[in-house]
Motif scaffolding. Structure first.
Motif, PDB file in Angstrom:
ATOM      1  N   ALA A   1      44.854 -24.329 -19.252  1.00  0.00           N
ATOM      2  CA  ALA A   1      44.603 -23.224 -18.319  1.00  0.00           C
ATOM      3  C   ALA A   1      43.215 -23.314 -17.708  1.00  0.00           C
ATOM      4  CB  ALA A   1      44.791 -21.888 -19.021  1.00  0.00           C
ATOM      5  N   GLU A   2      42.187 -23.605 -18.517  1.00  0.00           N
ATOM      6  CA  GLU A   2      40.840 -23.638 -17.963  1.00  0.00           C
ATOM      7  C   GLU A   2      40.648 -24.836 -17.031  1.00  0.00           C
ATOM      8  OE1 GLU A   2      38.109 -23.603 -21.205  1.00  0.00           O
ATOM      9  OE2 GLU A   2      38.762 -25.529 -22.054  1.00  0.00           O
TER      10      GLU A   2
ATOM     11  N   GLU B   1      51.480 -23.785 -16.962  1.00  0.00           N
ATOM     12  CA  GLU B   1      50.111 -23.411 -16.592  1.00  0.00           C
ATOM     13  C   GLU B   1      49.771 -23.843 -15.169  1.00  0.00           C
ATOM     14  OE1 GLU B   1      48.103 -21.377 -18.321  1.00  0.00           O
ATOM     15  OE2 GLU B   1      49.891 -21.173 -19.587  1.00  0.00           O
TER      16      GLU B   1
ATOM     17  N   ILE C   1      42.966 -26.356 -15.237  1.00  0.00           N
ATOM     18  CA  ILE C   1      43.721 -26.116 -14.005  1.00  0.00           C
ATOM     19  C   ILE C   1      43.025 -25.067 -13.142  1.00  0.00           C
ATOM     20  CG2 ILE C   1      45.934 -25.332 -13.082  1.00  0.00           C
ATOM     21  CD1 ILE C   1      47.148 -26.424 -15.791  1.00  0.00           C
ATOM     22  N   GLN C   2      42.445 -24.073 -13.781  1.00  0.00           N
ATOM     23  CA  GLN C   2      41.699 -23.054 -13.042  1.00  0.00           C
ATOM     24  C   GLN C   2      40.521 -23.683 -12.302  1.00  0.00           C
ATOM     25  OE1 GLN C   2      42.278 -19.722 -12.600  1.00  0.00           O
ATOM     26  NE2 GLN C   2      40.493 -19.692 -11.233  1.00  0.00           N
TER      27      GLN C   2
ATOM     28  N   LYS D   1      41.861 -25.600  -9.368  1.00  0.00           N
ATOM     29  CA  LYS D   1      42.255 -24.678  -8.298  1.00  0.00           C
ATOM     30  C   LYS D   1      41.025 -24.230  -7.508  1.00  0.00           C
ATOM     31  CE  LYS D   1      44.994 -21.423  -6.366  1.00  0.00           C
ATOM     32  NZ  LYS D   1      46.254 -21.659  -5.632  1.00  0.00           N
ATOM     33  N   GLU D   2      39.988 -23.841  -8.223  1.00  0.00           N
ATOM     34  CA  GLU D   2      38.770 -23.362  -7.568  1.00  0.00           C
ATOM     35  C   GLU D   2      38.089 -24.461  -6.753  1.00  0.00           C
ATOM     36  OE1 GLU D   2      37.787 -20.044 -11.065  1.00  0.00           O
ATOM     37  OE2 GLU D   2      36.527 -21.822 -10.854  1.00  0.00           O
TER      38      GLU D   2
ATOM     39  N   LYS E   1      51.325 -21.287 -12.847  1.00  0.00           N
ATOM     40  CA  LYS E   1      50.582 -20.015 -12.809  1.00  0.00           C
ATOM     41  C   LYS E   1      49.501 -20.034 -11.728  1.00  0.00           C
ATOM     42  CE  LYS E   1      51.216 -18.715 -17.682  1.00  0.00           C
ATOM     43  NZ  LYS E   1      50.549 -18.562 -18.997  1.00  0.00           N
ATOM     44  N   GLN E   2      49.003 -21.215 -11.411  1.00  0.00           N
ATOM     45  CA  GLN E   2      47.975 -21.350 -10.377  1.00  0.00           C
ATOM     46  C   GLN E   2      48.573 -21.702  -9.015  1.00  0.00           C
ATOM     47  OE1 GLN E   2      44.877 -20.515 -10.724  1.00  0.00           O
ATOM     48  NE2 GLN E   2      45.035 -20.113 -12.923  1.00  0.00           N
ATOM     49  N   ASP E   3      49.900 -21.693  -8.938  1.00  0.00           N
ATOM     50  CA  ASP E   3      50.613 -21.925  -7.675  1.00  0.00           C
ATOM     51  C   ASP E   3      50.229 -23.272  -7.051  1.00  0.00           C
ATOM     52  OD1 ASP E   3      52.467 -21.209  -5.725  1.00  0.00           O
ATOM     53  OD2 ASP E   3      50.928 -20.343  -4.423  1.00  0.00           O
ATOM     54  N   LEU E   4      50.202 -24.305  -7.898  1.00  0.00           N
ATOM     55  CA  LEU E   4      49.908 -25.652  -7.438  1.00  0.00           C
ATOM     56  C   LEU E   4      51.110 -26.560  -7.687  1.00  0.00           C
ATOM     57  CD1 LEU E   4      46.274 -26.039  -8.801  1.00  0.00           C
ATOM     58  CD2 LEU E   4      46.925 -26.155  -6.387  1.00  0.00           C
TER      59      LEU E   4
END
Length: 352
Positions: free
Chosen positions: A137-138, A168, A140-141, A144-145, A171-174
């Protein structure tokens, strides 16, 4: 440079996507990464080196600049005692990839964030699953950023870990590319077949599913065929460029019968594999066969060189930025046929 940049899905719909991987071994070969822990500290310690490797692979035909964050997860950083570098390493690897992707002279290359097997996943331990999910999660976040185009999740030998990665990413829509590493038992660790795992992952929404690493073309191709038959969506294949066999289907226990010295490691993996390479023409033949099979996302993994990537790109119908440097023996003093060459040298072809 073109103003438009096609997405991964658009490129897949229009043809084969070439993906250059293998940074881990390439960095070790260049002297900037330690074999064993295999942590990509080069993203912080030698960013110029990493940018050049990104550039070399892109110029030789890779449509994707894969951010070098393989093994850059919290568990690996804990092992080497550098957890505080986790986020800076991940972000800088992506930023460098984006800088290189923009250099492409005809169409900006895609940039992929990268997550991978964690080596701590335990199907019998719920706490490990939570830990793995948090690690993914971290990363991928951060991806995303930093504005990646998609996430490449790779080398999973547990089906459930691959599913967690996919969840996961979604969740970030990737968009998600999920590829599996098949060990020598020829099935996922839970006992599921690799084609069934890929079918499920595809149905759950992964844009591309398939296999990477561990196996060379000869021992990966039969499973890619099964995956292609089981999956309706896009399929990826990224073998290692080593001559694995039915007896030794992965590079972890690949023997070298010609070695004349005792090795400091238990097997040829990871630092004594050099004599076991496929040549670029064998790899090109595999890539063409994979393309004809219906594999859409084609590349090479650990051990790949830029010249190998160029060979598979050209074999699948692409002209690369560096195709102008592709082999041409016409003017070679011994083997060339150019009329301007000194012919007395050619008398020694068979004696050289």
């Amino acid at each position: 440079m073109a103003n438009t940049k096609r997405s991964l899905e658009e490129r897949l719909n229009e043809g084969t996507v070439i993906v250059g991987e293998g940074y881990l071994f390439e960095m070790e070969r260049r002297g900037y990464l330690q074999a064993g822990s295999f942590v990509p500290e080069v993203a912080l310690e030698h960013p110029d080196v990493l940018k050049q490797v990104y550039r070399d692979y892109m110029n030789c035909g890779s449509d994707v600049v894969l951010a070098f964050t393989y093994n850059a997860h919290r568990e690996k950083m804990r092992i080497i005692g550098k957890e505080e570098l986790l986020e800076p390493l991940n972000r800088n690897a992506i930023r460098l990839a984006k800088e290189v992707a923009k250099e492409h002279p005809t169409e900006e290359a895609l940039v992929a964030g990268n997550i991978s097997n964690t080596n701590i996943f335990d199907p019998e331990d719920p706490a490990s699953k939570d830990q793995v999910r948090a690690m993914f999660a971290e990363m991928i976040q951060w991806s995303k950023e930093e504005g990646v185009d998609f996430i490449n999740g790779e080398t999973f030998y547990y089906h459930e870990e691959a599913v967690i990665a996919l969840e996961e990413i979604q969740k970030q829509d990737l968009p998600a590319v999920i590829t599996l590493g098949l060990m020598a038992e020829n099935k996922m660790r839970e006992g599921m077949s690799v084609e069934e795992s890929c079918r499920i992952l595809s149905e759950k929404g992964a844009l591309v599913v398939g296999m990477n690493c561990f196996r060379g073309p000869d021992t990966m191709q039969p499973y890619l065929k099964k995956i292609r038959e089981a999956v309706d969506g896009f399929v990826g294949g990224l073998p290692i460029p080593y001559r694995t066999t039915e007896e030794h289907p992965t590079f972890f226990n690949l023997p070298d019968g010609g070695c004349s010295c005792s090795l400091p490691t238990e097997t040829t993996f990871p630092t004594s594999l050099d004599p076991l390479y496929h040549n670029r023409y064998e790899l090109a033949a595999w890539a063409k066969e994979a393309q004809e099979l219906g594999v859409n996302y084609i590349g090479l993994c650990c051990g790949a060189s830029p010249a190998m990537i160029r060979a598979i790109a050209e074999a699948t119908g692409n002209t690369t930025i560096n195709s102008k440097y592709s082999p041409n023996m016409e003017k070679h003093f011994l083997f060339g046929k150019d009329e301007s060459l000194k012919t007395h040298n050619q008398d020694y072809r068979t004696k050289a």
